[in-house]
Design an enzyme around this catalytic site. Structure first.
Site, mmCIF file in Angstrom:
data_model
loop_
_atom_site.group_PDB
_atom_site.id
_atom_site.type_symbol
_atom_site.label_atom_id
_atom_site.label_comp_id
_atom_site.label_asym_id
_atom_site.label_seq_id
_atom_site.Cartn_x
_atom_site.Cartn_y
_atom_site.Cartn_z
ATOM 1 N N LYS A 104 3.393 75.645 67.617
ATOM 2 C CA LYS A 104 2.325 74.649 67.709
ATOM 3 C C LYS A 104 0.969 75.323 67.523
ATOM 4 O O LYS A 104 0.749 76.457 67.929
ATOM 5 C CB LYS A 104 2.394 73.881 69.030
ATOM 6 C CG LYS A 104 1.887 74.608 70.268
ATOM 7 C CD LYS A 104 0.479 74.203 70.619
ATOM 8 C CE LYS A 104 0.048 74.811 71.935
ATOM 9 N NZ LYS A 104 -1.395 74.708 72.180
ATOM 10 N N HIS A 116 14.657 82.725 65.017
ATOM 11 C CA HIS A 116 15.451 82.022 66.029
ATOM 12 C C HIS A 116 14.965 82.241 67.462
ATOM 13 O O HIS A 116 14.455 83.295 67.815
ATOM 14 C CB HIS A 116 16.945 82.384 65.970
ATOM 15 C CG HIS A 116 17.237 83.749 65.451
ATOM 16 N ND1 HIS A 116 18.228 83.994 64.528
ATOM 17 C CD2 HIS A 116 16.666 84.954 65.679
ATOM 18 C CE1 HIS A 116 18.250 85.283 64.232
ATOM 19 N NE2 HIS A 116 17.315 85.882 64.920
ATOM 20 N N TYR A 119 9.137 80.875 70.776
ATOM 21 C CA TYR A 119 8.004 79.964 70.935
ATOM 22 C C TYR A 119 6.734 80.651 70.452
ATOM 23 O O TYR A 119 6.382 81.736 70.920
ATOM 24 C CB TYR A 119 7.810 79.533 72.394
ATOM 25 C CG TYR A 119 6.502 78.801 72.588
ATOM 26 C CD1 TYR A 119 6.317 77.529 72.049
ATOM 27 C CD2 TYR A 119 5.437 79.389 73.257
ATOM 28 C CE1 TYR A 119 5.106 76.866 72.189
ATOM 29 C CE2 TYR A 119 4.229 78.731 73.393
ATOM 30 C CZ TYR A 119 4.070 77.467 72.860
ATOM 31 O OH TYR A 119 2.871 76.821 72.978
ATOM 32 N N ALA A 133 14.183 87.491 67.647
ATOM 33 C CA ALA A 133 14.738 86.439 68.498
ATOM 34 C C ALA A 133 14.250 86.566 69.930
ATOM 35 O O ALA A 133 14.127 87.660 70.469
ATOM 36 C CB ALA A 133 16.261 86.505 68.466
ATOM 37 N N SER A 158 12.979 91.872 69.253
ATOM 38 C CA SER A 158 13.548 90.741 69.994
ATOM 39 C C SER A 158 13.166 90.765 71.475
ATOM 40 O O SER A 158 12.962 91.819 72.070
ATOM 41 C CB SER A 158 15.074 90.763 69.877
ATOM 42 O OG SER A 158 15.464 90.590 68.538
ATOM 43 N N ARG A 193 8.901 99.595 78.536
ATOM 44 C CA ARG A 193 10.330 99.544 78.851
ATOM 45 C C ARG A 193 10.639 100.547 79.957
ATOM 46 O O ARG A 193 10.250 101.712 79.881
ATOM 47 C CB ARG A 193 11.133 99.881 77.593
ATOM 48 C CG ARG A 193 12.610 99.560 77.699
ATOM 49 C CD ARG A 193 13.309 99.898 76.397
ATOM 50 N NE ARG A 193 12.836 99.084 75.285
ATOM 51 C CZ ARG A 193 13.060 99.376 74.006
ATOM 52 N NH1 ARG A 193 13.715 100.475 73.694
ATOM 53 N NH2 ARG A 193 12.616 98.596 73.054
#
Length: 207
Positions: A104, A116, A119, A133, A158, A193
């Site tokens: 959006k 995939h 957002y 992803a 991802s 991480r």
């Protein structure tokens, strides 16, 4: 009576687009708005809803169960299946929005891909960007919405969270599973991480 009028309107819109060469698989399951504009060589699969103020260019494929509203789709764009294109979106030529992607108020640059489970909100995305992803742009802090800027040739690994306001400069890489809160410099690798811990000969608890 109102229902019959709506059905008649949709049937007329379907006939109109079929007549100008839009290829529809299951046209009775596809819904248009009166102001929908569609170019040449467009394919629309079953169960697609096109809301108001949608402009679709040439050689576009819209796959099943996708919903579009108030957006501009340029040429050679692939959308879906199960994509939600919300107001204020521009999808540049050659870009791709895959399955279970919501976008959006954003621009997706030429040949960029969001394949995939992602957002994207309030973002400017450059050319040839790959967004992995599970990536989300964290654009709302509970009070205001902020922008994410991703420059050309960036790779987002991802399951990354991009906390706006944020700029990721050209040619950079974000490692999978990262939460990025600071701007990323040109041609850099950014990752957050924890070190992996491994306990040898671990015995699981029994009931």
């Amino acid at each position: 009576m109102k229902q019959l009028n709506l059905q008649k309107l949709q049937n007329n819109l379907r006939k109109k687009f079929l007549k100008v060469g839009v290829k529809m698989i299951g046209p009775e399951t596809i819904f248009f708005s009166k102001d929908t504009k569609i170019g040449k060589n467009v394919i629309i699969e079953p169960y697609v809803v096109i809301g108001q103020k949608v402009r679709i260019g040439n050689n576009v494929i819209i796959k099943s169960f996708s919903h579009l509203e108030n957006c501009k789709i340029e040429n050679k764009v692939d959308i879906g299946p199960y994509a939600r294109i919300r107001p204020g979106v521009v999808l540049k030529s050659g870009s791709k929005i895959g399955n279970f992607v919501e976008i959006k108020k954003s621009t997706l640059g030429i040949n960029s891909k969001v394949n995939h489970l992602t957002y994207i909100g309030d973002s400017e995305i450059g050319k040839s960007v790959n967004i992995g992803a599970g990536t989300i742009t964290c654009n709302y802090d509970g009070v205001k919405k902020s922008k994410t800027k991703i420059k050309d040739n960036v790779f987002i690994g991802s399951n990354s969270s991009l906390v706006a306001p944020l700029t990721i400069e050209e040619g950079s890489v974000v490692g999978a599973g990262s939460v990025i809160t600071k701007n990323v410099k040109k041609k850099s690798l950014a990752l957050t991480r924890s070190l992996q811990t491994e306990i040898k000969n671990y015995k699981r608890k029994s009931k």
